[in-house]
Design a protein around this motif. Structure first.
Motif, mmCIF file in Angstrom:
data_model
loop_
_atom_site.group_PDB
_atom_site.id
_atom_site.type_symbol
_atom_site.label_atom_id
_atom_site.label_comp_id
_atom_site.label_asym_id
_atom_site.label_seq_id
_atom_site.Cartn_x
_atom_site.Cartn_y
_atom_site.Cartn_z
ATOM 1 N N HIS A 27 0.844 -1.193 0.000
ATOM 2 C CA HIS A 27 0.000 0.000 0.000
ATOM 3 C C HIS A 27 0.881 1.246 0.000
ATOM 4 C CE1 HIS A 27 -3.828 -2.095 0.898
ATOM 5 N NE2 HIS A 27 -3.045 -2.940 1.556
ATOM 6 N N LEU A 28 0.391 2.298 -0.656
ATOM 7 C CA LEU A 28 1.097 3.571 -0.663
ATOM 8 C C LEU A 28 1.094 4.139 0.753
ATOM 9 C CD1 LEU A 28 2.464 5.835 -2.305
ATOM 10 C CD2 LEU A 28 0.190 6.814 -2.646
ATOM 11 N N LEU A 29 2.295 4.386 1.282
ATOM 12 C CA LEU A 29 2.429 4.819 2.672
ATOM 13 C C LEU A 29 2.854 6.281 2.789
ATOM 14 C CD1 LEU A 29 2.035 3.411 5.409
ATOM 15 C CD2 LEU A 29 4.495 3.072 5.506
ATOM 16 N N ILE A 30 3.766 6.712 1.901
ATOM 17 C CA ILE A 30 4.256 8.098 1.933
ATOM 18 C C ILE A 30 4.298 8.616 0.497
ATOM 19 C CG2 ILE A 30 6.143 9.636 2.599
ATOM 20 C CD1 ILE A 30 7.062 7.494 4.578
ATOM 21 N N LEU A 31 3.829 9.826 0.305
ATOM 22 C CA LEU A 31 3.885 10.455 -1.004
ATOM 23 C C LEU A 31 4.316 11.899 -0.829
ATOM 24 C CD1 LEU A 31 3.405 10.271 -4.039
ATOM 25 C CD2 LEU A 31 1.037 10.968 -3.642
ATOM 26 N N GLU A 32 5.473 12.224 -1.411
ATOM 27 C CA GLU A 32 6.033 13.581 -1.357
ATOM 28 C C GLU A 32 6.101 14.110 0.079
ATOM 29 O OE1 GLU A 32 3.840 15.982 -4.086
ATOM 30 O OE2 GLU A 32 4.691 15.007 -5.845
ATOM 31 N N GLY A 33 6.642 13.284 0.952
ATOM 32 C CA GLY A 33 6.883 13.689 2.330
ATOM 33 C C GLY A 33 5.671 13.682 3.238
ATOM 34 N N LYS A 34 4.529 13.205 2.740
ATOM 35 C CA LYS A 34 3.317 13.190 3.544
ATOM 36 C C LYS A 34 2.828 11.767 3.749
ATOM 37 C CE LYS A 34 1.779 17.762 1.996
ATOM 38 N NZ LYS A 34 0.697 18.539 1.345
ATOM 39 N N MET A 35 2.539 11.429 5.011
ATOM 40 C CA MET A 35 2.027 10.115 5.347
ATOM 41 C C MET A 35 0.605 9.967 4.813
ATOM 42 S SD MET A 35 3.668 7.664 7.122
ATOM 43 C CE MET A 35 4.582 8.495 8.444
ATOM 44 N N GLN A 36 0.329 8.814 4.220
ATOM 45 C CA GLN A 36 -0.979 8.561 3.637
ATOM 46 C C GLN A 36 -1.871 7.817 4.623
ATOM 47 O OE1 GLN A 36 -1.607 9.833 0.327
ATOM 48 N NE2 GLN A 36 0.288 10.803 1.048
ATOM 49 N N LYS A 37 -2.932 8.476 5.035
ATOM 50 C CA LYS A 37 -3.827 7.922 6.052
ATOM 51 C C LYS A 37 -4.434 6.593 5.621
ATOM 52 C CE LYS A 37 -7.866 9.094 8.859
ATOM 53 N NZ LYS A 37 -8.914 10.116 9.138
ATOM 54 N N LYS A 38 -4.842 6.508 4.346
ATOM 55 C CA LYS A 38 -5.458 5.272 3.867
ATOM 56 C C LYS A 38 -4.476 4.103 3.914
ATOM 57 C CE LYS A 38 -8.962 7.305 0.821
ATOM 58 N NZ LYS A 38 -9.478 7.375 -0.560
ATOM 59 N N GLY A 39 -3.216 4.377 3.625
ATOM 60 C CA GLY A 39 -2.202 3.325 3.698
ATOM 61 C C GLY A 39 -2.005 2.837 5.118
#
Length: 239
Positions: free
Chosen positions: A168-180
């Motif tokens: 699952h996508l966990l971090i994108l461009e320095g931001k933690m992904q809540k759904k991940g």
């Protein structure tokens, strides 16, 4: 010109909505009646866009009618195999135990060249290696190779297999992904601690994905030369 622009934008969004409601499928996966509906909708919409004398309602109503007909047909196909066979046809065997079925190929207008092209797309280059080649109702060809030519599985080779772990996508461009985080049932602090232990700042991570086994794959941003890391994180699951 402004009227044309606004009509084009509106109808484009409306047609997109209708097509999304019919289901997320590629053109190659459409049944004949689905493809026919899509073409008719496109023609109705394009006519209304080009001719401003045609009221938008004259396009919206037919498109909605076609959508309702498509939904009705889909329901009938689910409830009745006879209706589905009539509208979609049935799968046809093109190759049986390495032998081309000439009668079936003539009936379905499927040439030998078409068949060879389809086999090569499945990484099969010799007809004698094919146990079954089946023409599906959407036009795709499914191929089952004979047992000696099938690639071995991990089980055949006696290799121990673990559980399949979806990433699952966990971090994108320095931001933690809540759904991940929610999908993996992990705490934000756990991930941040794992990054700090490896000298990685959250803000420097361009992309990171992790599976349920705690295998974390990440790539830093361009400022950090897009370095790639594969970490094993001791994941603490939420109760």
């Amino acid at each position: 010109m402004l009227t044309l622009f606004l009509r084009a934008v509106f109808l484009d969004l409306f047609v997109l909505l209708i097509l999304r409601l019919t289901g997320k499928r590629q053109v190659s996966d459409l049944q004949p009646y689905d493809l026919l509906m899509t073409l008719i909708i496109a023609d109705i919409a394009s006519t209304a866009i080009a001719d401003t004398d045609i009221p938008l309602l004259y396009s919206i109503v037919p498109i909605l009618a076609l959508y309702l007909v498509q939904q009705l047909i889909a329901k009938l196909c689910l409830k009745s195999s006879s209706v589905r066979r009539f509208l979609c046809g049935t799968p046809q065997i093109l190759i049986l135990d390495g032998v081309l079925q000439e009668k079936v190929m003539r009936r379905t207008n499927y040439t030998v060249r078409d068949l060879m092209d389809s086999l090569r797309s499945k990484d099969v280059f010799d007809v004698t290696e094919v146990a079954y080649a089946i023409l599906e109702t959407n036009g795709n060809v499914s191929v089952l190779e004979k047992t000696p030519y099938q690639p071995p599985t991990r089980q055949d080779l006696g290799i121990e297999t673990g559980s399949a772990a979806l990433s699952h996508l966990l971090i994108l461009e320095g931001k933690m992904q809540k759904k991940g985080l929610e999908a993996l049932h992990v705490d934000r602090k756990t991930v941040e601690t794992a990054l700090k232990e490896n000298g990685i700042a959250l803000s420097s991570v361009f992309f990171a994905q992790m599976n349920a086994d705690g295998e974390l794959h990440l790539q830093l941003d361009r400022a950090h030369k897009s370095e790639v890391y594969d970490l094993t994180v001791p994941v603490k699951r939420r109760n």
